[in-house]
Design an enzyme around this catalytic site. Sequence first.
Site, mmCIF file in Angstrom:
data_model
loop_
_atom_site.group_PDB
_atom_site.id
_atom_site.type_symbol
_atom_site.label_atom_id
_atom_site.label_comp_id
_atom_site.label_asym_id
_atom_site.label_seq_id
_atom_site.Cartn_x
_atom_site.Cartn_y
_atom_site.Cartn_z
ATOM 1 N N ASP A 202 0.837 -1.205 0.000
ATOM 2 C CA ASP A 202 0.000 0.000 0.000
ATOM 3 C C ASP A 202 0.872 1.256 0.000
ATOM 4 O OD1 ASP A 202 -2.802 0.999 0.406
ATOM 5 O OD2 ASP A 202 -1.902 1.896 2.189
ATOM 6 N N GLU B 217 14.793 -15.215 0.114
ATOM 7 C CA GLU B 217 15.187 -16.246 1.096
ATOM 8 C C GLU B 217 14.197 -17.401 1.101
ATOM 9 O OE1 GLU B 217 15.386 -14.654 5.042
ATOM 10 O OE2 GLU B 217 16.790 -13.083 4.414
HETATM 11 C C1 NOJ Z 1 -4.525 2.867 -0.917
HETATM 12 C C2 NOJ Z 1 -5.640 1.945 -0.567
HETATM 13 O O1 NOJ Z 1 -5.970 1.192 -1.700
HETATM 14 C C3 NOJ Z 1 -6.782 2.807 -0.084
HETATM 15 O O2 NOJ Z 1 -7.961 2.092 0.058
HETATM 16 C C4 NOJ Z 1 -6.361 3.459 1.197
HETATM 17 O O3 NOJ Z 1 -7.364 4.361 1.623
HETATM 18 C C5 NOJ Z 1 -5.056 4.224 1.028
HETATM 19 N N1 NOJ Z 1 -4.073 3.501 0.286
HETATM 20 C C6 NOJ Z 1 -4.453 4.545 2.374
HETATM 21 O O4 NOJ Z 1 -3.981 3.376 2.979
#
Ligand code: NOJ
Length: 537
Positions: A218, A267
């Site tokens: 993310d 790994e």
């Molecule tokens: C991207 C994620 O897909 C989204 O749903 C989220 O709100 C933001 N990153 C923050 O984590």
Amino acid sequence: MTQHLDLDQALTEAEPTDTGWWRDAVIYQVYPRSFADGNGDGMGDIPGIRERLPYLRDLGVDAVWLSPFYASPQADAGYDVADYRAIDPMFGTLHDADGLIRDAHRLGLRVIVDLVPNHSSDQHEWFKRALREGPGSALRSRYHFLPGKGENGELPPNDWESVFGGPAWTRAEDGEWFLHLFAPEQPDFNWEHAAVRDEFRSILRFWLDMGVDGFRIDVAHGLVKAEGLPDIGDHEQLKLLGNDVLPFFDQDGVHEIYRSWRLILEEYDGERIGVAEAWTPTVDRTANYLRPDELHQAFNFQYLSTGWDAVALREVIDLSLDAMRPVGAPTTWVLSNHDVVRHLTRLGGGVRRARAASLLMLALPGSAYIYQGEELGLPEVTGLPDEVRQDPAFFRAAGQDGFRDGCRVPMPWTAEGTSYGFGAGGSWLPQPAEWELLSVEAQSGDPDSTLELYRSALAVRRAHAGLGAGTAVEWTEAPAGVLAFRRPGGFACTVNTTGEPVTIQAPGRVLLASAPVEVEPEGVIALPADTTVWWAV
Ligand code: NOJ
């Protein structure tokens, strides 16, 4: 004739491939709160997902990516993690997660989990202690705490804005400010701190030991901030694509982190992968995340952001393939996810255009991402009442591409029953009445349904090994508004993006079509509006 499928033909034309599993994988995104509810509390959970794994195996995908299921106060639907090594009770237990990974593997499905390293929840132990222990404390330096500007520190430390709208800083009671590129409940980690780096290496190992096949990372572009956290000044701050490099996104320093993660992935046996959610100004900068010693894939948001236009599509396809060649990474393709308006609605041409877009995507070389429900032709749900909404962007009044609850409405599994088989209780967001007809049950076995189109397309893609492999797309001549290309191994694809039928010479025999097509005996075909055809040539 619709969706005619000639598997024998496809099989004889399959070409061998010596690439890793992920290079041409079709990866299905499960959004845990909205996939299937095992305990009838109206919220999806891991037992629900486990029960439905055979559906995913039969659909023909290679892997499942699960959005976060970790312990979380759910300020941003789980993208605010309080404990990276625990499952939220709403979704189940670690034992359930272990069972899910084992079941998936038994069915031949790989499992990718979501890792959220840019920020934690404000209920994470470190952040709670940081707040408690006050300015100057050791825990504060694991986040970005700073004194404010102005005479009494009453102004934020800089001019950065949150992706969800409003300032990217919130003031703690003791007067210091902390940074959150997303909601205030999602404080950003300070990745300059060795403890943060160590902790995430350990979290990676925890899940790799559990047997996961990879991580979707993310905000992979956000971890490192420019030194001194400089103001942006007069700038269009939050255009996520096509921007100059911003001081909080796509800083060169992030790559060192991914190089260290790659060593950990290596790994383990079984080709474990890292997938970057990286919003970068250009696809060339995305490719930086995919150098041979970094991550394996990145989402192609440039493709997702392209409208239904033949010229623009051809351009972005070429651009994407060209950008990935120098680093040897596969291109990925994606049309929908839990953050954007579902492509059936976004492309503006209803289910017909959505089906054509899906067949185009699945004919391209590289890895394709399917978001749960797109195989049913689910539209964006508009007009949800405010009181059921949960997207923090809605409450902060300025979201990314509007508000995101409309693409998160729970899946309809059966034509009848409470929440259309989502669970024995209700569903956390209301499902439209028309979804009865879009349920898995209603569509299964109907050769004209979108679900059967996806099943057929994935079967052809799987049998025809050349389809996802390599990087070769050979464009052939086509009338305005039509895309025509060939792929290795005797495969061609034709896409009519216009609103009118277009007469073309059939390049071969129809393998699969997104809408009924008739080929005249002399090989002429009036390709209907918004239609994609796959050909054996
Ligand atoms: C991207 C994620 O897909 C989204 O749903 C989220 O709100 C933001 N990153 C923050 O984590």
